[in-house]
Design a protein around this motif. Structure first.
Motif, short mmCIF file in Angstrom:
data_model
loop_
_atom_site.label_atom_id
_atom_site.label_comp_id
_atom_site.label_asym_id
_atom_site.label_seq_id
_atom_site.Cartn_x
_atom_site.Cartn_y
_atom_site.Cartn_z
N ALA A 1 -6.64 -10.68 -0.16
CA ALA A 1 -5.86 -9.44 -0.62
C ALA A 1 -4.61 -10.18 -1.26
O ALA A 1 -3.86 -10.99 -0.67
CB ALA A 1 -5.65 -8.60 0.47
N HIS A 2 -4.61 -9.70 -2.52
CA HIS A 2 -3.11 -10.06 -3.27
C HIS A 2 -2.16 -8.86 -3.46
O HIS A 2 -3.16 -7.75 -4.07
CB HIS A 2 -3.50 -10.73 -4.60
N LEU A 3 -1.11 -8.67 -2.98
CA LEU A 3 -0.42 -7.36 -3.20
C LEU A 3 1.20 -7.81 -3.36
O LEU A 3 1.71 -8.98 -2.98
CB LEU A 3 -0.34 -6.46 -1.91
N LEU A 4 2.02 -6.74 -3.87
CA LEU A 4 3.44 -6.81 -3.67
C LEU A 4 3.88 -5.75 -2.68
O LEU A 4 3.40 -4.73 -2.94
CB LEU A 4 4.22 -6.38 -5.15
N GLN A 5 4.58 -6.31 -1.72
CA GLN A 5 5.11 -5.46 -0.76
C GLN A 5 6.84 -5.19 -1.25
O GLN A 5 7.57 -6.08 -1.16
CB GLN A 5 4.98 -5.52 0.63
N ILE A 6 7.24 -4.16 -1.23
CA ILE A 6 8.26 -3.71 -1.78
C ILE A 6 9.32 -2.75 -0.59
O ILE A 6 8.69 -1.68 -0.28
CB ILE A 6 8.39 -2.91 -3.17
N TRP A 7 10.40 -3.09 -0.39
CA TRP A 7 11.59 -2.24 0.44
C TRP A 7 12.29 -1.72 -0.56
O TRP A 7 13.26 -2.50 -1.26
CB TRP A 7 11.78 -2.92 1.59
N ILE A 8 12.85 -0.54 -0.48
CA ILE A 8 14.05 0.33 -1.17
C ILE A 8 14.84 1.10 -0.03
O ILE A 8 14.14 1.76 0.74
CB ILE A 8 13.56 1.08 -2.21
N GLU A 9 15.90 0.89 0.04
CA GLU A 9 16.79 1.65 0.82
C GLU A 9 16.85 3.08 0.76
O GLU A 9 17.09 3.45 -0.58
CB GLU A 9 18.29 1.23 0.96
N PRO A 10 16.84 4.15 1.80
CA PRO A 10 16.54 5.30 1.31
C PRO A 10 17.98 5.87 1.32
O PRO A 10 19.02 5.20 1.49
CB PRO A 10 16.17 6.00 2.47
N ASN A 11 18.29 7.03 0.68
CA ASN A 11 19.56 7.64 0.50
C ASN A 11 20.09 8.35 1.77
O ASN A 11 21.46 8.75 1.70
CB ASN A 11 19.42 8.59 -0.79
N GLU A 12 19.14 8.55 2.73
CA GLU A 12 19.72 8.94 3.91
C GLU A 12 18.94 8.30 5.23
O GLU A 12 18.04 7.76 5.02
CB GLU A 12 19.14 10.44 4.14
N ARG A 13 19.79 8.17 6.35
CA ARG A 13 18.97 7.67 7.60
C ARG A 13 18.43 8.80 8.39
O ARG A 13 19.06 9.87 8.13
CB ARG A 13 20.08 6.75 8.36
N GLY A 14 17.61 8.26 9.32
CA GLY A 14 16.97 9.26 10.15
C GLY A 14 16.21 10.36 9.45
O GLY A 14 16.16 11.37 10.26
N LEU A 15 15.45 10.14 8.22
CA LEU A 15 14.52 11.10 7.90
C LEU A 15 13.25 11.08 8.74
O LEU A 15 12.91 10.24 9.28
CB LEU A 15 14.21 10.56 6.31
N THR A 16 12.56 12.23 8.48
CA THR A 16 11.26 12.41 9.34
C THR A 16 10.07 11.57 8.33
O THR A 16 10.09 11.33 7.10
CB THR A 16 10.85 13.90 8.78
N PRO A 17 9.39 10.49 9.15
CA PRO A 17 8.52 9.80 8.49
C PRO A 17 7.45 10.51 7.80
O PRO A 17 6.92 11.35 8.16
CB PRO A 17 8.21 8.95 9.65
N SER A 18 7.05 9.98 6.64
CA SER A 18 5.88 10.51 6.00
C SER A 18 5.05 9.23 5.21
O SER A 18 5.66 8.11 5.09
CB SER A 18 6.73 11.26 4.94
N TYR A 19 3.89 9.67 4.60
CA TYR A 19 3.38 8.82 3.95
C TYR A 19 2.55 9.47 2.80
O TYR A 19 1.87 10.71 3.13
CB TYR A 19 2.09 8.23 5.05
N THR A 20 2.22 8.81 1.81
CA THR A 20 1.55 9.17 0.93
C THR A 20 0.99 7.99 -0.06
O THR A 20 1.24 6.91 0.03
CB THR A 20 2.20 10.12 -0.19
N GLU A 21 0.10 8.35 -0.94
CA GLU A 21 -0.79 7.28 -1.93
C GLU A 21 -0.71 7.83 -3.51
O GLU A 21 -0.46 9.09 -3.65
CB GLU A 21 -2.17 7.22 -1.60
N TRP A 22 -0.74 6.57 -4.18
CA TRP A 22 -0.73 7.28 -5.74
C TRP A 22 -1.86 6.36 -6.48
O TRP A 22 -2.12 5.43 -6.02
CB TRP A 22 0.56 6.76 -6.36
N GLN A 23 -2.44 7.07 -7.21
CA GLN A 23 -3.47 6.37 -8.08
C GLN A 23 -3.22 6.89 -9.47
O GLN A 23 -2.80 8.03 -9.84
CB GLN A 23 -5.01 6.56 -7.44
N PRO A 24 -3.82 6.23 -10.59
CA PRO A 24 -3.47 6.95 -11.93
C PRO A 24 -4.11 8.09 -12.07
O PRO A 24 -5.35 8.20 -11.68
CB PRO A 24 -4.18 5.67 -12.64
N ALA A 25 -3.49 9.01 -13.18
CA ALA A 25 -3.94 10.18 -13.19
C ALA A 25 -4.84 10.10 -14.47
O ALA A 25 -4.62 9.19 -15.35
CB ALA A 25 -2.89 11.24 -13.67
#
Length: 238
Positions: free
Chosen positions: A119-143
């Motif tokens: 498996a070959h991937l890029l894992q990326i982390w970006i700091e959120p604009n708020e702390r303590g948010l409700t966790p969430s998950y989603t996926e994206w694929q090309p339209a």
């Protein structure tokens, strides 16, 4: 990282990145991460991690915690199986993105479900604009019908069917066939980071190879061209 004195672009070559070989995992780190520490490479604006990971068949990251970070994986080749404490389970395939907002805390695992293929991937982390948010998950694929040259993957407002991130950050997949080019206008006060995955390209005349990266914090137009075809991720960050 090299700065071009004739254009406002900084370049990081692939071989300048941090390197780790754990046997089951071979990784390149654009910024300080785990045992790799470089005080001059702590991130770029809200972008904190870009790891290029190669995971051996049947191996992966066991269940572990995260909090207060926007985390996404872009699969280049193979498969990646995700499971988390919110009850999400998904196997993603090349070109897909999984996006997880860790918020106030989440547990997750990432494994290569194949017994034969890396498996070959890029894992990326970006700091959120708020702390303590409700966790969430989603996926994206090309339209269907999307122009593959420059496709919005992630945005703060979910526009153009993109996944939503809790930060003023837009992430694009750039995919050019031989001889194609695209442009991107960088507004005043923002920064751009371009990470090359496959193929060679030029950014405002600067040549970049696989694994290379370039950044700019100067207002103006960025032109990405490829003579042979390429794939890259482009970050537009507040």
């Amino acid at each position: 990282m090299k700065t071009n004195t004739q254009s406002p672009i900084d370049i990081m070559r692939s071989e300048e990145r941090g390197f780790a070989d754990h046997g089951w995992l071979v990784a390149r780190h654009s910024f300080s991460f785990a045992d790799y520490y470089n005080p001059e490479r702590m991130g770029f604006r809200s972008l904190r991690v870009i790891n290029q990971d190669r995971i051996a068949p049947g191996a992966g990251f066991p269940r572990h915690p995260h909090r207060d970070m926007e985390i996404f994986s872009y699969l280049v080749a193979g498969q990646l199986q995700h499971a988390d404490s919110m009850g999400n389970e998904k196997v993603i395939t090349p070109g897909e993105v999984q996006m997880m907002s860790a918020g106030r805390g989440v547990l997750h695992s990432e494994f290569n479900p194949s017994q034969t293929e890396e498996a070959h991937l890029l894992q990326i982390w970006i700091e959120p604009n708020e702390r303590g948010l409700t966790p969430s998950y989603t996926e994206w694929q090309p339209a269907e019908g999307a122009d593959p040259r420059k496709v919005l993957l992630i945005s703060p407002d979910g526009r153009d069917q993109s996944a939503t991130i809790h930060q003023d950050a837009s992430v694009y997949r750039v995919k050019l066939a031989a001889g194609e080019s695209i442009s991107h206008d960088l507004a005043a006060g923002r920064g751009a980071w371009l990470q090359v995955i496959h193929g060679e390209l030029t950014l405002n005349g600067e040549s970049l190879k696989p694994g290379d990266a370039a950044s700019s914090e100067s207002e103006g137009s960025l032109t990405i061209s490829s003579a042979e075809g390429t794939e890259a991720l482009l970050f537009d960050l507040a």
